[in-house]
Design an enzyme around this catalytic site. Structure first.
Site, PDB file in Angstrom:
ATOM      1  N   THR A  24      -0.880  -5.362   9.358  1.00  0.00           N
ATOM      2  CA  THR A  24      -0.936  -6.871   9.282  1.00  0.00           C
ATOM      3  C   THR A  24      -1.525  -7.282   7.899  1.00  0.00           C
ATOM      4  OG1 THR A  24      -3.034  -7.192  10.329  1.00  0.00           O
ATOM      5  CG2 THR A  24      -1.133  -6.616  11.640  1.00  0.00           C
TER       6      THR A  24
ATOM      7  N   TYR B  32      -8.066 -10.213   6.039  1.00  0.00           N
ATOM      8  CA  TYR B  32      -6.348 -10.428   5.995  1.00  0.00           C
ATOM      9  C   TYR B  32      -6.020 -12.196   6.503  1.00  0.00           C
ATOM     10  CZ  TYR B  32      -6.215  -5.401   6.206  1.00  0.00           C
ATOM     11  OH  TYR B  32      -6.217  -4.054   5.888  1.00  0.00           O
TER      12      TYR B  32
HETATM   13  P1  NAP Z   1       3.122  -0.182   3.578  1.00  0.00           P
HETATM   14  O1  NAP Z   1       3.088  -0.343   5.113  1.00  0.00           O
HETATM   15  O2  NAP Z   1       2.996   0.870   2.863  1.00  0.00           O
HETATM   16  O3  NAP Z   1       4.534  -1.235   3.055  1.00  0.00           O
HETATM   17  C1  NAP Z   1       4.822  -2.300   3.661  1.00  0.00           C
HETATM   18  C2  NAP Z   1       6.145  -2.781   2.895  1.00  0.00           C
HETATM   19  O4  NAP Z   1       7.034  -1.923   3.018  1.00  0.00           O
HETATM   20  C3  NAP Z   1       6.410  -4.138   3.128  1.00  0.00           C
HETATM   21  O5  NAP Z   1       7.006  -4.918   1.963  1.00  0.00           O
HETATM   22  C4  NAP Z   1       7.661  -3.989   4.323  1.00  0.00           C
HETATM   23  O6  NAP Z   1       8.541  -4.969   4.257  1.00  0.00           O
HETATM   24  C5  NAP Z   1       8.218  -2.763   3.747  1.00  0.00           C
HETATM   25  N1  NAP Z   1       8.763  -1.927   4.735  1.00  0.00           N
HETATM   26  C6  NAP Z   1       8.283  -1.707   6.158  1.00  0.00           C
HETATM   27  N2  NAP Z   1       9.055  -0.863   6.836  1.00  0.00           N
HETATM   28  C7  NAP Z   1      10.192  -0.627   5.906  1.00  0.00           C
HETATM   29  C8  NAP Z   1      11.302   0.091   6.117  1.00  0.00           C
HETATM   30  N3  NAP Z   1      11.567   0.843   7.333  1.00  0.00           N
HETATM   31  N4  NAP Z   1      12.343   0.223   5.200  1.00  0.00           N
HETATM   32  C9  NAP Z   1      11.931  -0.526   4.142  1.00  0.00           C
HETATM   33  N5  NAP Z   1      10.835  -1.233   3.688  1.00  0.00           N
HETATM   34  C10 NAP Z   1       9.940  -1.214   4.836  1.00  0.00           C
HETATM   35  O7  NAP Z   1       1.893  -1.233   3.029  1.00  0.00           O
HETATM   36  P2  NAP Z   1       0.609  -2.049   3.429  1.00  0.00           P
HETATM   37  O8  NAP Z   1       0.873  -3.193   4.031  1.00  0.00           O
HETATM   38  O9  NAP Z   1      -0.119  -1.917   2.273  1.00  0.00           O
HETATM   39  O10 NAP Z   1       0.170  -0.769   4.256  1.00  0.00           O
HETATM   40  C11 NAP Z   1       0.159  -1.031   5.812  1.00  0.00           C
HETATM   41  C12 NAP Z   1      -1.003  -1.536   6.289  1.00  0.00           C
HETATM   42  O11 NAP Z   1      -2.321  -0.633   6.448  1.00  0.00           O
HETATM   43  C13 NAP Z   1      -1.399  -2.822   6.027  1.00  0.00           C
HETATM   44  O12 NAP Z   1      -0.796  -4.050   6.453  1.00  0.00           O
HETATM   45  C14 NAP Z   1      -2.886  -3.026   6.379  1.00  0.00           C
HETATM   46  O13 NAP Z   1      -3.094  -3.236   8.247  1.00  0.00           O
HETATM   47  C15 NAP Z   1      -3.404  -1.479   6.279  1.00  0.00           C
HETATM   48  N6  NAP Z   1      -3.987  -1.517   4.878  1.00  0.00           N
HETATM   49  C16 NAP Z   1      -5.324  -1.120   4.806  1.00  0.00           C
HETATM   50  C17 NAP Z   1      -6.248  -1.047   3.833  1.00  0.00           C
HETATM   51  C18 NAP Z   1      -7.714  -0.741   3.597  1.00  0.00           C
HETATM   52  O14 NAP Z   1      -8.285  -0.956   2.666  1.00  0.00           O
HETATM   53  N7  NAP Z   1      -8.147  -0.297   4.846  1.00  0.00           N
HETATM   54  C19 NAP Z   1      -5.199  -1.334   2.643  1.00  0.00           C
HETATM   55  C20 NAP Z   1      -3.930  -1.580   2.551  1.00  0.00           C
HETATM   56  C21 NAP Z   1      -3.546  -1.618   3.795  1.00  0.00           C
HETATM   57  P3  NAP Z   1       8.828  -6.374   5.124  1.00  0.00           P
HETATM   58  O15 NAP Z   1       7.328  -6.507   5.450  1.00  0.00           O
HETATM   59  O16 NAP Z   1       9.554  -7.170   4.486  1.00  0.00           O
HETATM   60  O17 NAP Z   1       9.410  -5.874   6.457  1.00  0.00           O
END
Ligand code: NAP
Length: 279
Positions: free
Chosen positions: A21, A55
């Site tokens: 999220t 977030y």
């Molecule tokens: P991610 O999940 O690697 O990538 C998200 C991006 O990929 C978004 O732009 C999304 O687009 C796109 N996407 C998702 N599914 C897709 C698909 N099937 N085909 C094409 N594009 C796709 O990146 P993230 O948000 O950085 O990481 C995921 C989660 O991990 C975060 O939301 C957060 O909850 C957690 N996180 C934790 C930390 C930490 O420090 N603990 C750091 C970073 C992230 P749309 O949204 O437009 O669909």
């Protein structure tokens, strides 16, 4: 088909594919789409939801509250507190704030977001008290490397560490060298964040041909690759409904040896220790 699952040592069963999220709950115009995406994800069985007080400065937790309303029991809620809330009084207060925004009685898994200046001992003691008080069900950490996990394991209550959430995807494989084996050896799941490298892997030209051969999109290939290891949970973030559906389908993909070898040639596995990376 049912989703791949992981069972925590205390018996809790969670899907290995959940919902991220980060960057949700920040814009009023996106709100409806974000809630619809989370609800669809839950409908499809991705009932582990990852959020944090950081977030949208609480906005994402409020969004999660709306998405899980009326179905709290189906959902495994993960949230995180800032390192500067890791001292005793601040942590109790931060937890109350998250519970209020999430509109739940207890957080299923509560994580230290990254290391700050508060000694681990004080944080763990407080987390254990939050468990005893029923405010959280279990606790873990995020963005910590093996030496820090060793430090925690040696502390009172440290054996209750339930997860380490770290950056892990095809383009960032450093944790395979030591961190994943360390956790797997202790039955501690690694929660892979940014499994799509924040969307970059969905666009990677280098993946296109391999994905096509596997009958998948590049994003699905990248996600199935992260999920290949039974000790790993992945929490992709998707606002577009077609992305949510595609991600759910990726959990059904099984990659054969030839595909894994082809991926290793493009994204080489680590041959030595690398410092833990984070975004
Ligand atoms: P991610 O999940 O690697 O990538 C998200 C991006 O990929 C978004 O732009 C999304 O687009 C796109 N996407 C998702 N599914 C897709 C698909 N099937 N085909 C094409 N594009 C796709 O990146 P993230 O948000 O950085 O990481 C995921 C989660 O991990 C975060 O939301 C957060 O909850 C957690 N996180 C934790 C930390 C930490 O420090 N603990 C750091 C970073 C992230 P749309 O949204 O437009 O669909």
């Amino acid at each position: 088909m049912g989703l791949l699952t992981f069972r925590f040592p205390d018996g809790a069963l969670v899907p290995r594919l959940g919902l991220g999220t980060w960057r949700m709950g920040e814009s009023a115009t996106e709100r409806k789409d974000e809630i619809a995406a989370l609800k669809l994800g839950l409908d499809l069985g991705m009932t582990l939801v990852d959020t944090a007080e950081m977030y949208g400065e609480g906005g994402a937790e409020k969004l999660v509250a709306e998405a899980i309303a009326g179905r709290r029991d189906e959902v495994f809620v993960v949230s995180k507190f800032y390192p500067y809330h890791a001292a005793r009084a601040q942590l109790v207060q931060a937890c109350e704030g998250s519970l209020k925004r999430l509109r739940i009685e207890a957080i299923d898994l509560y994580l230290l977001h990254w290391r700050g200046s508060v000694p681990f001992g004080e944080t763990i003691e407080t987390l254990e008290r939050l468990v005893a008080d029923g405010k959280i069900r279990r606790w873990g950490v995020s963005n910590l490397d093996v030496p820090e996990l060793e430090e925690i394991a040696a502390l009172d209550g440290g054996g209750n560490l339930a997860t380490n959430q770290v950056l892990y995807n095809l383009a960032q494989r450093g944790v395979e060298f030591d961190l994943i084996p360390w956790c797997a050896g202790r039955n501690i799941p690694v929660m892979a964040y940014s499994p799509l490298d924040q969307g970059d892997l969905a666009e990677a030209a280098s993946l296109r041909a391999i994905a096509q051969r596997a009958g998948a999109s590049s994003a699905q290939l990248a996600l199935a690759w992260v999920l290949r290891h039974p000790n790993i949970l992945a929490i992709p973030k998707a606002t577009r409904l077609e992305h949510v559906r595609a991600n759910r389908a990726a959990a059904e993909l099984r990659l054969d040896a030839a595909t894994l070898e082809a991926l290793d040639r493009i994204f080489a596995p680590p041959q030595r220790k690398r410092p833990l990376q984070m975004v």
